[in-house]
Design a protein around this motif. Structure first.
Motif, PDB file in Angstrom:
ATOM      1  N   HIS A  89       0.828  -1.208   0.000  1.00 48.51           N
ATOM      2  CA  HIS A  89       0.000   0.000   0.000  1.00 48.51           C
ATOM      3  C   HIS A  89       0.863   1.259   0.000  1.00 48.51           C
ATOM      4  O   HIS A  89       0.556   2.213  -0.720  1.00 48.51           O
ATOM      5  N   ASP A  90       1.941   1.276   0.792  1.00 45.75           N
ATOM      6  CA  ASP A  90       2.851   2.426   0.804  1.00 45.75           C
ATOM      7  C   ASP A  90       3.449   2.649  -0.582  1.00 45.75           C
ATOM      8  O   ASP A  90       3.556   3.789  -1.048  1.00 45.75           O
ATOM      9  N   GLY A  91       3.841   1.570  -1.233  1.00 46.45           N
ATOM     10  CA  GLY A  91       4.437   1.673  -2.565  1.00 46.45           C
ATOM     11  C   GLY A  91       3.455   2.201  -3.592  1.00 46.45           C
ATOM     12  O   GLY A  91       3.799   3.079  -4.395  1.00 46.45           O
ATOM     13  N   LEU A  92       2.245   1.700  -3.575  1.00 50.30           N
ATOM     14  CA  LEU A  92       1.242   2.159  -4.537  1.00 50.30           C
ATOM     15  C   LEU A  92       0.865   3.612  -4.267  1.00 50.30           C
ATOM     16  O   LEU A  92       0.662   4.393  -5.204  1.00 50.30           O
ATOM     17  N   ARG A  93       0.797   4.010  -2.996  1.00 48.80           N
ATOM     18  CA  ARG A  93       0.533   5.417  -2.674  1.00 48.80           C
ATOM     19  C   ARG A  93       1.676   6.311  -3.166  1.00 48.80           C
ATOM     20  O   ARG A  93       1.433   7.409  -3.673  1.00 48.80           O
ATOM     21  N   ALA A  94       2.920   5.847  -3.039  1.00 50.65           N
ATOM     22  CA  ALA A  94       4.076   6.625  -3.505  1.00 50.65           C
ATOM     23  C   ALA A  94       4.046   6.781  -5.022  1.00 50.65           C
ATOM     24  O   ALA A  94       4.335   7.859  -5.557  1.00 50.65           O
ATOM     25  N   ILE A  95       3.681   5.721  -5.733  1.00 50.35           N
ATOM     26  CA  ILE A  95       3.585   5.776  -7.192  1.00 50.35           C
ATOM     27  C   ILE A  95       2.484   6.759  -7.597  1.00 50.35           C
ATOM     28  O   ILE A  95       2.678   7.607  -8.474  1.00 50.35           O
ATOM     29  N   ALA A  96       1.327   6.658  -6.949  1.00 47.94           N
ATOM     30  CA  ALA A  96       0.216   7.568  -7.255  1.00 47.94           C
ATOM     31  C   ALA A  96       0.598   9.011  -6.942  1.00 47.94           C
ATOM     32  O   ALA A  96       0.319   9.919  -7.734  1.00 47.94           O
ATOM     33  N   ALA A  97       1.252   9.258  -5.803  1.00 44.26           N
ATOM     34  CA  ALA A  97       1.651  10.613  -5.426  1.00 44.26           C
ATOM     35  C   ALA A  97       2.594  11.207  -6.463  1.00 44.26           C
ATOM     36  O   ALA A  97       2.477  12.391  -6.820  1.00 44.26           O
TER      37      ALA A  97
END
Length: 126
Positions: A89-97
């Motif tokens: 989830h942290d990784g996907l949030r970082a990609i989206a950000a």
């Protein structure tokens, strides 16, 4: 397809390589050449997201321009290879950000993947 700028993936080529340490070293600023990309520019969007962490596992992209929504389908990978839930989830949030920072009119990113044998969609809103 163009190669991503040197060092942008920070060693995170595949979803199974995702760790908190590798995320901490990902530098979204290294992708500044994509700043101002329009959501509807398919080739630029594809190159931009493939240059991100786990980009090699991104298989298909679908854009709903009216809603500013990008859907990213990940290639099938072995369930046991997926990182723990919080790192994922942290990784996907970082990609989206990083996407929100560089792509005009992008309001939401949905990541579609198979987790523990079940299809899962994770959506990150601006």
């Amino acid at each position: 397809e163009e190669d991503p700028p040197e060092g942008t993936r920070a060693g995170i080529d595949h979803l199974s390589d995702l760790t908190q340490d590798s995320l901490d070293h990902f530098d979204c600023a290294a992708l500044s050449e994509y700043e101002g990309t329009y959501l509807g520019d398919n080739s630029q969007m594809t190159n931009f997201f493939r240059a991100m962490p786990t980009g090699e596992d991104m298989e298909k992209f679908r854009i709903d321009g009216a809603l500013g929504h990008l859907m990213v389908n990940y290639a099938a990978i072995a369930n046991e290879d997926l990182p723990p839930n919080s790192v994922l989830h942290d990784g996907l949030r970082a990609i989206a950000a990083c996407g929100f920072q560089n792509v005009q009119n992008l309001n939401a990113v949905s990541f579609l993947l198979n987790r523990d044998g079940k299809p899962q969609s994770i959506t990150v809103n601006r």
